[in-house]
Scaffold this motif. Structure first.
Motif, PDB file in Angstrom:
ATOM      1  N   VAL A 347       0.931  -1.207  -0.081  1.00 44.10           N
ATOM      2  CA  VAL A 347      -0.007  -0.229   0.036  1.00 44.10           C
ATOM      3  C   VAL A 347       0.859   1.171  -0.063  1.00 44.10           C
ATOM      4  O   VAL A 347       1.831   1.460   0.808  1.00 44.10           O
ATOM      5  CB  VAL A 347      -0.867   0.072   1.325  1.00 44.10           C
ATOM      6  N   GLU A 348       0.609   1.939  -0.936  1.00 49.41           N
ATOM      7  CA  GLU A 348       1.671   3.259  -1.127  1.00 49.41           C
ATOM      8  C   GLU A 348       0.578   4.585  -1.384  1.00 49.41           C
ATOM      9  O   GLU A 348      -0.142   4.577  -2.339  1.00 49.41           O
ATOM     10  CB  GLU A 348       2.563   3.218  -2.422  1.00 49.41           C
ATOM     11  N   ASN A 349       0.550   5.563  -0.567  1.00 46.00           N
ATOM     12  CA  ASN A 349      -0.119   6.688  -0.569  1.00 46.00           C
ATOM     13  C   ASN A 349      -1.740   6.396  -0.922  1.00 46.00           C
ATOM     14  O   ASN A 349      -2.184   7.039  -1.781  1.00 46.00           O
ATOM     15  CB  ASN A 349       0.225   7.507  -1.950  1.00 46.00           C
ATOM     16  N   GLY A 350      -2.141   5.198  -0.154  1.00 44.48           N
ATOM     17  CA  GLY A 350      -3.685   4.924  -0.208  1.00 44.48           C
ATOM     18  C   GLY A 350      -3.859   3.886  -1.216  1.00 44.48           C
ATOM     19  O   GLY A 350      -4.997   3.676  -1.552  1.00 44.48           O
ATOM     20  N   VAL A 351      -2.673   3.856  -2.328  1.00 40.46           N
ATOM     21  CA  VAL A 351      -3.228   2.761  -3.305  1.00 40.46           C
ATOM     22  C   VAL A 351      -2.634   1.135  -3.129  1.00 40.46           C
ATOM     23  O   VAL A 351      -1.591   1.173  -2.620  1.00 40.46           O
ATOM     24  CB  VAL A 351      -2.495   3.338  -4.774  1.00 40.46           C
ATOM     25  N   ARG A 352      -3.561   0.487  -3.045  1.00 37.21           N
ATOM     26  CA  ARG A 352      -3.190  -1.043  -3.004  1.00 37.21           C
ATOM     27  C   ARG A 352      -2.644  -1.739  -4.319  1.00 37.21           C
ATOM     28  O   ARG A 352      -3.445  -1.717  -5.034  1.00 37.21           O
ATOM     29  CB  ARG A 352      -4.018  -1.740  -2.300  1.00 37.21           C
ATOM     30  N   TRP A 353      -1.351  -1.770  -4.387  1.00 39.65           N
ATOM     31  CA  TRP A 353      -0.854  -2.494  -5.393  1.00 39.65           C
ATOM     32  C   TRP A 353      -0.697  -3.753  -5.293  1.00 39.65           C
ATOM     33  O   TRP A 353      -0.307  -4.489  -4.228  1.00 39.65           O
ATOM     34  CB  TRP A 353       0.720  -1.774  -5.405  1.00 39.65           C
ATOM     35  N   ALA A 354      -0.728  -4.663  -6.724  1.00 35.21           N
ATOM     36  CA  ALA A 354      -0.403  -6.029  -6.657  1.00 35.21           C
ATOM     37  C   ALA A 354       0.799  -6.216  -7.392  1.00 35.21           C
ATOM     38  O   ALA A 354       0.676  -5.746  -8.779  1.00 35.21           O
ATOM     39  CB  ALA A 354      -1.496  -6.990  -7.346  1.00 35.21           C
ATOM     40  N   ILE A 355       2.016  -6.444  -6.995  1.00 38.76           N
ATOM     41  CA  ILE A 355       3.282  -6.268  -7.579  1.00 38.76           C
ATOM     42  C   ILE A 355       3.742  -7.665  -7.870  1.00 38.76           C
ATOM     43  O   ILE A 355       3.788  -8.526  -6.885  1.00 38.76           O
ATOM     44  CB  ILE A 355       4.054  -5.516  -6.897  1.00 38.76           C
ATOM     45  N   PRO A 356       3.772  -8.396  -8.912  1.00 37.53           N
ATOM     46  CA  PRO A 356       4.019  -9.562  -9.322  1.00 37.53           C
ATOM     47  C   PRO A 356       5.372  -9.892  -8.314  1.00 37.53           C
ATOM     48  O   PRO A 356       6.330  -8.983  -8.505  1.00 37.53           O
ATOM     49  CB  PRO A 356       4.493  -9.615 -10.906  1.00 37.53           C
ATOM     50  N   ALA A 357       5.559 -11.257  -7.584  1.00 34.14           N
ATOM     51  CA  ALA A 357       6.439 -11.345  -6.767  1.00 34.14           C
ATOM     52  C   ALA A 357       7.878 -12.167  -7.186  1.00 34.14           C
ATOM     53  O   ALA A 357       8.685 -12.277  -6.451  1.00 34.14           O
ATOM     54  CB  ALA A 357       5.895 -12.118  -5.446  1.00 34.14           C
ATOM     55  N   GLY A 358       7.951 -12.146  -8.412  1.00 32.64           N
ATOM     56  CA  GLY A 358       8.980 -12.714  -9.030  1.00 32.64           C
ATOM     57  C   GLY A 358       8.704 -13.667 -10.178  1.00 32.64           C
ATOM     58  O   GLY A 358       7.581 -13.652 -10.633  1.00 32.64           O
ATOM     59  N   ASP A 359       9.518 -14.269 -10.689  1.00 32.02           N
ATOM     60  CA  ASP A 359       9.522 -15.189 -11.735  1.00 32.02           C
ATOM     61  C   ASP A 359       8.298 -16.256 -11.433  1.00 32.02           C
ATOM     62  O   ASP A 359       8.282 -16.864 -10.375  1.00 32.02           O
ATOM     63  CB  ASP A 359      10.886 -16.178 -11.901  1.00 32.02           C
ATOM     64  N   GLN A 360       7.424 -16.246 -12.260  1.00 29.38           N
ATOM     65  CA  GLN A 360       6.176 -17.207 -11.955  1.00 29.38           C
ATOM     66  C   GLN A 360       6.583 -18.619 -12.459  1.00 29.38           C
ATOM     67  O   GLN A 360       5.313 -19.446 -12.377  1.00 29.38           O
ATOM     68  CB  GLN A 360       5.164 -16.307 -12.717  1.00 29.38           C
TER      69      GLN A 360
END
Ligand code: AMP
Ligand code: MG
Length: 404
Positions: A347-360
């Protein structure tokens, strides 16, 4: 081949609800109440003071009135004889209101003079009294069957003297690994071997779900070994196997389960990772055959087994909570299967991000370690744009989603 949702509903409609047991009150934390619990008495049980001060008769209390102090009731004592007109009794928080009194004046609104008390302000009838039954009436349901017990429920049950609570039994879950390449944790690794980590990750996941794992060790890649271990595993409430469930010539899990009388309800699901996933029942007992790849094992546990165990243990809400999050970076996949994208929620500045956690790739355990959520990417869609909203199943509860 069932879809993701179909597979999950087949599972949920084929698992039994376990019976009840009585556990000591503290042991009921996080468990699910199996019966309604009724209050055996009113709470509070008697009218009592909400403040340290003076119990008074409100009709005597004009501002500036002086009342004679005729007694003292500390917490834990019972009320003295009726308080007479023009009198007051010193009283402590929680002490029983004496007969005749209908209000309490907090100590800070008084001045003490010898054996009298001077009232500074206005006094309203009933003020600062906690009345019998104002919280709970005798006979009210204080815990409803199906409730997950949290500290406030424990407080409620303790207040009513409930030392034991009827809850749904914990599922005993047999965890069986399969494969000739496996050695147990603590054994020496020789060339071509790997450690049986699935036994530990599954046992940990079972424990985290509130159930009880029974680690059955390793079935080797032959029917005899499979038969022995699986027969043992079918004595538990649930059997989970890992590996040996795809199409390889040493993949014996499904054949052996069929031989042992497990009725298979599906053996593939339209998902990635975790497509080779089988589910069956034997006399109502669920058997999950999860893929062997450690990442696939954990993802399929979360998406399919965990909801089933929760249902068995009486939980009503068993599907993991989904939150909406904003995808960071473009993600592409082939249409035709639901993909479980391992992401980090930040969560950054009120935005909830989904960030791929790496090689899938499913061989990459580090991505799973880094992930705190699984974005469920719908079956037919192929391109997910940077900034697009995705639905994410949280893996570790809300609090952790806010850490830096
Ligand atoms: P299989 O389905 O038997 O072909 O196994 C798929 C992959 O998962 C292989 O790379 C196995 O070595 C790996 N694997 C199987 N069982 C385990 C286990 N218990 N712990 C860790 N990895 C495993
Ligand atoms: Mg194998």
């Amino acid at each position: 081949m069932p879809t993701f949702e179909e597979a999950r509903s087949i599972i949920l409609s084929n698992v039994p609800t376990l019976g009840m047991e009585r556990v000591d009150l503290l042991g009921s934390l996080g468990r699910v109440a199996a019966e309604d619990v009724a209050a055996p008495w009113d709470m509070p049980l008697y009218d009592n003071s909400a403040m340290d001060g003076f119990a008074v008769r409100s009709e005597d209390c004009r501002a500036g009135a002086s009342l004679r102090v005729t007694g003292y009731i500390p917490a834990g004592e019972t009320a003295t004889p009726a308080v007479l007109p023009g009198c007051a009794v010193r009283i402590m928080t929680g002490a029983q209101i004496p007969p005749g009194c209908d209000a309490v004046v907090p100590i800070e609104e008084t001045e003490e003079r010898e054996s009298a008390v001077l009232l500074r302000g206005k006094v309203n009838r009933s003020q600062h009294i906690r009345f019998r039954g104002e919280d709970v009436r005798s006979g009210d349901t204080v815990v409803t069957a199906g409730t997950v017990l949290h500290p406030p429920d424990i407080s409620m049950l303790a207040s009513f003297g409930k030392a034991f609570v009827p809850v749904h039994r914990k599922a005993r879950v047999a965890v069986l690994s399969t494969g000739d390449e496996l050695v147990e944790l603590g054994e020496t690794l020789s060339p071509g071997k790997i450690i049986n980590s699935n036994a530990l990750s599954l046992a940990a996941a079972v424990t985290a779900t509130g159930a009880e794992p029974v680690i059955l060790g390793i079935a080797r890649d032959n029917m005899k070994s499979h038969r022995e271990r699986m027969t043992e595993g079918l004595k538990a409430d649930v059997l989970i196997t890992s590996a040996g469930v795809s199409g390889g010539d040493r993949d014996l899990v499904r054949d052996c389960l069929t031989e042992l009388g497990v009725h298979q309800l599906f053996w593939r699901v339209d998902i990635k990772p975790g497509g080779p996933l089988a589910f069956g029942v034997k006399e109502g007992k669920p058997v999950f055959s999860l893929p062997g790849n450690p990442v696939s094992t954990m993802v399929t546990f979360e998406e399919f087994v965990r909801p089933a165990l929760l249902r068995m243990m009486g939980h009503r809400r068993v599907i993991p909570p989904y939150v909406k999050a904003t995808l960071r970076g473009e993600v592409r996949k082939k249409p035709g299967k639901v993909h479980f994208l391992r992401v980090r929620i930040e969560v950054e500045n009120g935005v909830r991000w989904a960030i791929p956690a790496g090689d899938q790739h499913t061989g990459i355990l580090r991505t799973m370690v880094r992930a705190n959520g699984i974005a469920v990417l719908p079956k037919e869609k192929a391109v997910f744009a940077d900034g697009e909203e995705v639905a994410v199943h949280l893996l570790r509860g809300d609090a952790e989603m806010l850490e830096d």
